[in-house]
Design a protein around this motif. Structure first.
Motif, PDB file in Angstrom:
ATOM      1  N   GLY A 109       0.832  -1.189   0.000  1.00 23.34           N
ATOM      2  CA  GLY A 109       0.000   0.000   0.000  1.00 23.34           C
ATOM      3  C   GLY A 109       0.869   1.242   0.000  1.00 23.34           C
ATOM      4  O   GLY A 109       2.103   1.171  -0.117  1.00 23.34           O
ATOM      5  N   GLN A 110       0.243   2.406   0.147  1.00 23.30           N
ATOM      6  CA  GLN A 110       0.962   3.668   0.081  1.00 23.30           C
ATOM      7  C   GLN A 110       0.503   4.628   1.162  1.00 23.30           C
ATOM      8  O   GLN A 110      -0.673   4.645   1.542  1.00 23.30           O
ATOM      9  CB  GLN A 110       0.757   4.327  -1.291  1.00 23.30           C
ATOM     10  CG  GLN A 110       1.361   3.513  -2.418  1.00 23.30           C
ATOM     11  CD  GLN A 110       1.328   4.248  -3.747  1.00 23.30           C
ATOM     12  OE1 GLN A 110       0.286   4.343  -4.366  1.00 23.30           O
ATOM     13  NE2 GLN A 110       2.473   4.751  -4.172  1.00 23.30           N
ATOM     14  N   VAL A 111       1.465   5.383   1.669  1.00 21.48           N
ATOM     15  CA  VAL A 111       1.182   6.423   2.656  1.00 21.48           C
ATOM     16  C   VAL A 111       2.080   7.615   2.330  1.00 21.48           C
ATOM     17  O   VAL A 111       2.975   7.542   1.499  1.00 21.48           O
ATOM     18  CB  VAL A 111       1.469   5.938   4.093  1.00 21.48           C
ATOM     19  CG1 VAL A 111       0.566   4.793   4.480  1.00 21.48           C
ATOM     20  CG2 VAL A 111       2.941   5.542   4.259  1.00 21.48           C
ATOM     21  N   ASN A 112       1.828   8.718   3.008  1.00 17.97           N
ATOM     22  CA  ASN A 112       2.739   9.859   2.960  1.00 17.97           C
ATOM     23  C   ASN A 112       3.674   9.766   4.161  1.00 17.97           C
ATOM     24  O   ASN A 112       3.229   9.530   5.284  1.00 17.97           O
ATOM     25  CB  ASN A 112       1.972  11.177   2.986  1.00 17.97           C
ATOM     26  CG  ASN A 112       1.143  11.368   1.726  1.00 17.97           C
ATOM     27  OD1 ASN A 112       1.507  10.875   0.655  1.00 17.97           O
ATOM     28  ND2 ASN A 112       0.030  12.078   1.842  1.00 17.97           N
ATOM     29  N   ALA A 113       4.963   9.917   3.896  1.00 16.19           N
ATOM     30  CA  ALA A 113       5.948   9.703   4.953  1.00 16.19           C
ATOM     31  C   ALA A 113       6.896  10.885   5.047  1.00 16.19           C
ATOM     32  O   ALA A 113       7.148  11.589   4.056  1.00 16.19           O
ATOM     33  CB  ALA A 113       6.738   8.422   4.686  1.00 16.19           C
ATOM     34  N   ASN A 114       7.439  11.075   6.230  1.00 17.34           N
ATOM     35  CA  ASN A 114       8.409  12.137   6.462  1.00 17.34           C
ATOM     36  C   ASN A 114       9.588  11.558   7.231  1.00 17.34           C
ATOM     37  O   ASN A 114       9.420  10.970   8.299  1.00 17.34           O
ATOM     38  CB  ASN A 114       7.781  13.285   7.256  1.00 17.34           C
ATOM     39  CG  ASN A 114       8.690  14.489   7.344  1.00 17.34           C
ATOM     40  OD1 ASN A 114       9.404  14.795   6.394  1.00 17.34           O
ATOM     41  ND2 ASN A 114       8.673  15.181   8.471  1.00 17.34           N
ATOM     42  N   LEU A 115      10.777  11.700   6.652  1.00 22.87           N
ATOM     43  CA  LEU A 115      11.998  11.219   7.295  1.00 22.87           C
ATOM     44  C   LEU A 115      12.949  12.395   7.466  1.00 22.87           C
ATOM     45  O   LEU A 115      13.206  13.137   6.508  1.00 22.87           O
ATOM     46  CB  LEU A 115      12.687  10.136   6.466  1.00 22.87           C
ATOM     47  CG  LEU A 115      11.917   8.841   6.200  1.00 22.87           C
ATOM     48  CD1 LEU A 115      11.149   8.936   4.880  1.00 22.87           C
ATOM     49  CD2 LEU A 115      12.866   7.640   6.149  1.00 22.87           C
ATOM     50  N   ALA A 127      11.381   8.732  11.401  1.00 26.51           N
ATOM     51  CA  ALA A 127      10.501   8.467  10.260  1.00 26.51           C
ATOM     52  C   ALA A 127       9.057   8.346  10.732  1.00 26.51           C
ATOM     53  O   ALA A 127       8.761   7.575  11.649  1.00 26.51           O
ATOM     54  CB  ALA A 127      10.928   7.190   9.546  1.00 26.51           C
ATOM     55  N   GLN A 128       8.175   9.091  10.074  1.00 22.17           N
ATOM     56  CA  GLN A 128       6.777   9.135  10.476  1.00 22.17           C
ATOM     57  C   GLN A 128       5.860   8.802   9.308  1.00 22.17           C
ATOM     58  O   GLN A 128       6.039   9.302   8.195  1.00 22.17           O
ATOM     59  CB  GLN A 128       6.425  10.526  11.012  1.00 22.17           C
ATOM     60  CG  GLN A 128       5.013  10.680  11.529  1.00 22.17           C
ATOM     61  CD  GLN A 128       4.777   9.983  12.866  1.00 22.17           C
ATOM     62  OE1 GLN A 128       5.723   9.510  13.504  1.00 22.17           O
ATOM     63  NE2 GLN A 128       3.530   9.920  13.318  1.00 22.17           N
ATOM     64  N   PHE A 150      -1.260   7.667   8.682  1.00 18.52           N
ATOM     65  CA  PHE A 150      -1.899   7.017   9.825  1.00 18.52           C
ATOM     66  C   PHE A 150      -1.383   7.535  11.165  1.00 18.52           C
ATOM     67  O   PHE A 150      -1.705   6.967  12.213  1.00 18.52           O
ATOM     68  CB  PHE A 150      -1.695   5.502   9.743  1.00 18.52           C
ATOM     69  CG  PHE A 150      -2.370   4.864   8.559  1.00 18.52           C
ATOM     70  CD1 PHE A 150      -3.748   4.782   8.482  1.00 18.52           C
ATOM     71  CD2 PHE A 150      -1.621   4.367   7.507  1.00 18.52           C
ATOM     72  CE1 PHE A 150      -4.368   4.199   7.391  1.00 18.52           C
ATOM     73  CE2 PHE A 150      -2.233   3.782   6.408  1.00 18.52           C
ATOM     74  CZ  PHE A 150      -3.616   3.704   6.346  1.00 18.52           C
ATOM     75  N   ASP A 151      -0.567   8.580  11.125  1.00 21.09           N
ATOM     76  CA  ASP A 151      -0.051   9.217  12.333  1.00 21.09           C
ATOM     77  C   ASP A 151       0.595   8.209  13.280  1.00 21.09           C
ATOM     78  O   ASP A 151       0.253   8.105  14.461  1.00 21.09           O
ATOM     79  CB  ASP A 151      -1.165   9.974  13.063  1.00 21.09           C
ATOM     80  CG  ASP A 151      -0.612  10.893  14.159  1.00 21.09           C
ATOM     81  OD1 ASP A 151       0.548  11.311  14.016  1.00 21.09           O
ATOM     82  OD2 ASP A 151      -1.326  11.155  15.132  1.00 21.09           O
ATOM     83  N   ARG A 152       1.533   7.458  12.731  1.00 21.05           N
ATOM     84  CA  ARG A 152       2.308   6.521  13.545  1.00 21.05           C
ATOM     85  C   ARG A 152       3.685   6.371  12.902  1.00 21.05           C
ATOM     86  O   ARG A 152       3.892   6.770  11.755  1.00 21.05           O
ATOM     87  CB  ARG A 152       1.596   5.170  13.653  1.00 21.05           C
ATOM     88  CG  ARG A 152       1.411   4.438  12.333  1.00 21.05           C
ATOM     89  CD  ARG A 152       0.514   3.240  12.530  1.00 21.05           C
ATOM     90  NE  ARG A 152       0.371   2.432  11.329  1.00 21.05           N
ATOM     91  CZ  ARG A 152      -0.741   1.805  10.973  1.00 21.05           C
ATOM     92  NH1 ARG A 152      -1.836   1.902  11.738  1.00 21.05           N
ATOM     93  NH2 ARG A 152      -0.794   1.067   9.879  1.00 21.05           N
ATOM     94  N   ILE A 179       8.022   2.209  16.208  1.00 17.80           N
ATOM     95  CA  ILE A 179       7.750   1.101  15.298  1.00 17.80           C
ATOM     96  C   ILE A 179       6.290   1.139  14.866  1.00 17.80           C
ATOM     97  O   ILE A 179       5.466   1.816  15.498  1.00 17.80           O
ATOM     98  CB  ILE A 179       8.044  -0.257  15.970  1.00 17.80           C
ATOM     99  CG1 ILE A 179       7.165  -0.391  17.226  1.00 17.80           C
ATOM    100  CG2 ILE A 179       9.514  -0.389  16.312  1.00 17.80           C
ATOM    101  CD1 ILE A 179       7.065  -1.779  17.761  1.00 17.80           C
ATOM    102  N   ASP A 180       5.990   0.415  13.811  1.00 16.22           N
ATOM    103  CA  ASP A 180       4.596   0.196  13.425  1.00 16.22           C
ATOM    104  C   ASP A 180       4.115  -1.025  14.208  1.00 16.22           C
ATOM    105  O   ASP A 180       4.376  -2.173  13.829  1.00 16.22           O
ATOM    106  CB  ASP A 180       4.502  -0.040  11.917  1.00 16.22           C
ATOM    107  CG  ASP A 180       3.056  -0.065  11.429  1.00 16.22           C
ATOM    108  OD1 ASP A 180       2.169  -0.414  12.240  1.00 16.22           O
ATOM    109  OD2 ASP A 180       2.812   0.247  10.256  1.00 16.22           O
TER     110      ASP A 180
END
Length: 761
Positions: A599-605, A631-632, A636-638, A679-680
């Motif tokens: 799947g896909q999410v928006n991430a910030n590292l 890394a966020q 899903f704010d995790r 962690i997720d």
């Protein structure tokens, strides 16, 4: 048709041979304080892949150079600071290089893996260079060596036999590994798919941190690891090297022999390497069937002439790796450690041919790299008959034309393309058969004015993936897919050299990565990961927006760097197991498997990297490095899954003068790994902090003019029980109803080794 195209290209560019002119370049290398000549200093012109050494008078000569053009010349010698100058061959006056005695030998180096080869101070890319001698120690493979020395680099491991590079939290198809000018294509999408490269083959390794997509295309969104092969010696010379090592933890024995020569511009090189290891030992016992063995044979023949160079490289790499058998889950540890591999195991074979060319055209140059690779990955479940068999063939073309430099401007244009064709040759299927096509074009310009250097570039990519539809027993196994992706990327860079001790560099830009066929079309049990993987044909490309800045400093007492980076990735792709979804597979031993869907999410590292070395006196070095990545998962704010823990490494190294010995040293180090609680939690477990104690000793013995380096190095000397955050064997990382691994990382390991370069002629 492919061969006709390549042949036509060569026929087009070969005529430049006829019009090449010849220039000679001579010089001398001396000590800046005594003005005495330095004998045996190495002079290298990386863009032309040539090198020579100074004679008894400290003099050197290059006799077959292009008549025009500007080239970077690097002069180095043990115990001296490296000197780098740009030489204009249209006015090849004899030059004198004065070297300064220094306890810091390699702070200033030439980086060749960027668009324009240049002094690292004037290169905006965040780069680290690791020498061949620094790659020797208690390391099980090349990536293991880099991860323990370069801040920001880590590794996804499946025991000592498999390491996948991770740069600033990004791995898999987001990091390009480059060898012989060709991007390594070994199906990097798999968790347990390592890189098919000989750890002994590199003369040095360049690690480019941050997006390098401008030159290398879609898969370089995280960075590049560039293996630089040994250069041929001066005309009339033959030299070589032999090295060997033994490690106590898993009985790893490794040996390599290399010879290279130059006969009036006809250059050649040959290497053979072999490694063999039994199961690795944890503080609780040996982990069953985790041994491996690999064989590598490689060679090169070519020409170094005034028109440039043309080198034909070829290699064969064979790797066998044992895997844990879930049927023996009640016996995670054993006292047995045979070198004979049981089933299940991997049988990997990688064949590569690369034609590397650099043709001088007036004051410019045309670099052409042609490659063919065949990667065969067999996963053997219970017999020599493979249960999974991926056969990938890749053809690649990379060209780069460097226009003549004018008034400090250095423009470059480039074109690249690749064709990949993968088929399944076993009864079981995980990914569909597919064809992958990629093409890209870029423009780049670099300008130096005074103490400042600015660079800018833009790139356009087009990628097409076509997955083949498959029906099995009347049901559709793979629906097939055809995806077209295109994107424009850009980059800006800036460097400023305040003085010889301090410089600053910064980058900003965008990059993109197209989803790979495994992410698009997987549907089956992945034997090496003990899970059922499901692709997503509707995935969109990842789009990265990133920036970084680094301050570098150094003098005789204090050297170091500090840098920060930010990377926002839109449509970040990863596989996850949500809601504990499982599937029953009656034909498999484990029966029930967790389902991992892409799947896909928006991430910030974002994060920081730093190094600091203190030299209170000439023979003491206190080396310290730090790296941290946050890394966020913004969607899903995790936290984002599978991100390396922060690290702090401290090493105290002594280099006293000992009569009868040369380059004697001993060191003690402490590696601190922080907790990784970010962690997720839906499918990943945290890891505790831990500290590892390391130490080593070594020296170079001189028998006449012959150097013979011997060393002993130790890792995890206290035999610490720990789980690394990126270990695939840590608790919860691999789990089914009846399988939940929790295998410690390797315990104490002592490595004994030697390295001997030699000259035959």
């Amino acid at each position: 048709m492919k061969m006709k195209f390549l042949g036509s290209l060569l026929l087009f560019i070969l005529p430049v041979y006829i019009y090449a002119a010849v220039a000679a370049f001579t010089g001398k290398v001396t000590d800046v304080k005594t003005n005495e000549p330095i004998i045996g200093a190495t002079i290298t012109i990386p863009q032309l892949k040539i090198s020579t050494t100074t004679n008894a008078s400290g003099e050197f000569t290059f006799g077959t150079l292009p008549a025009r053009g500007r080239y970077v010349v690097e002069v180095s010698y043990v115990g001296y600071q490296t000197s780098i100058k740009t030489v204009d061959l249209s006015n090849p006056a004899s030059l004198t290089f004065t070297l300064t005695p220094s306890i810091i030998e390699a702070r200033e180096v030439v980086v060749t893996g960027t668009v324009v080869a240049s002094n690292s101070k004037n290169n905006s890319t965040s780069a680290a260079v690791v020498s061949k001698e620094d790659l020797q120690g208690s390391y099980t493979n090349l990536i293991d060596a880099l991860a323990k020395q370069v801040p920001g680099v880590s590794q996804i491991t499946t025991g000592p036999g498999i390491s996948k590079p991770v740069i600033r939290g990004l791995g898999y198809n987001r990091v390009v590994t480059l060898s012989d000018g060709v991007k390594q294509q070994g199906q990097q999408w798999g968790d347990e798919h390592g890189i098919e490269l000989d750890q002994y083959q590199a003369d040095k390794v360049e690690v480019l941190r941050g997006a390098a997509s401008l030159q290398y295309g879609s898969d370089a969104i995280g960075g590049v690891i560039n293996l630089v092969e040994p250069l041929a010696p001066a005309p009339g010379k033959i030299r070589g090297e032999v090295l060997s090592n033994y490690s106590t933890n898993n009985g790893l024995t490794g040996s390599s022999l290399m010879l290279t020569g130059n006969e009036n511009g006809f250059v050649w090189r040959g290497r053979g390497s072999y490694q063999n290891a039994y199961s690795f030992k944890t503080p609780a016992g040996y982990f069953p069937n985790s041994g491996f063995n690999n064989t590598n044979l490689s060679g090169m023949v070519g020409l170094n002439k005034s028109w440039g160079y043309s080198h034909l490289n070829f290699s064969y790499y064979k790797n066998n790796i044992g895997f844990f058998d879930p049927e023996t889950v009640n016996d995670l540890y054993t006292t047995e450690h045979s070198r004979t591999l049981d089933y299940p195991r991997q049988d990997i074979r990688h064949y590569k041919v690369a034609l590397n060319n650099n043709f001088v055209i007036g004051e410019g140059s045309l670099k052409v790299d042609l490659g063919y690779q065949k990667n065969q990955r067999r996963e053997l479940e219970d017999s020599a008959d493979p249960s999974l068999f991926f056969d990938l063939n890749t053809y690649s073309l990379d060209t780069k034309y460097s226009l003549p430099a004018r008034n400090g401007w250095e423009p470059v244009i480039g074109l690249s393309g690749s064709i990949g064709h993968s088929v399944n040759k076993a009864e079981e299927k995980l990914i569909p058969e597919y064809n992958a096509y990629a093409a890209g074009i870029f423009g780049f310009v670099k300008k130096t004015y005074g103490a400042n250097t600015v660079s800018a570039g833009v790139r356009y990519d087009y990628i097409q993936n076509k997955g083949k539809q498959l029906f099995e027993e009347g049901a559709e196994r793979f629906p097939g897919f055809k995806n077209n992706f295109s994107s424009v990327s850009g980059a800006l860079g800036y460097t400023h050299v305040f003085n010889e001790y301090v410089n600053f560099k910064a980058n900003a830009g965008s990059a993109f990565r197209a989803p790979n066929p495994a992410e698009l079309g997987s549907n089956g049990v992945h034997e090496g990961t003990f899970r059922y993987e499901v692709g997503n044909g509707n995935l969109k490309p990842e789009r990265s927006y990133q920036a970084d800045a680094t301050l570098e400093f150094g003098n005789g007492i204090l050297t170091g760097s500090v840098g920060v980076f930010e990377n926002y990735i839109h449509n970040y792709i990863y596989a996850s197991n949500t809601n504990n979804e499982t599937i029953v597979v009656p034909t498999e031993d484990l029966g029930t498997y967790p389902v991992y869907r892409y799947g896909q999410v928006n991430a910030n590292l974002y994060g920081a990297e730093a190094s600091l070395t203190l030299h209170p006196v000439s023979f003491i070095h206190f080396q310290n490095t730090f790296a941290y990545t946050h890394a966020q998962n913004n969607t899903f704010d995790r936290p984002l899954s599978f991100i390396p823990a922060g690290t702090l490494r401290n090493t105290l190294r002594f280099e006293p003068k000992v009569k009868g010995l040369h380059e004697f040293y001993f060191y003690a180090g402490v590696d601190n790994y922080f907790k990784q609680n970010r962690i997720d939690a839906t499918f990943e477990t945290p890891t505790d902090s831990y500290t590892l104690l390391n130490a080593g000793i070594g020296t170079t013995i001189k028998l006449g003019a012959q150097r013979f380096k011997v060393y002993v190095s130790g890792a995890n000397l206290t035999n610490k029980r720990y789980y690394d955050a990126l270990s695939r064997l840590k608790p919860g990382r691999i789990s089914q109803d009846n399988l939940n691994l929790g295998v410690y990382n390797p315990g104490r390991n002592i490595t004994f080794g030697f390295y001997m370069p030699f000259n035959l002629k």
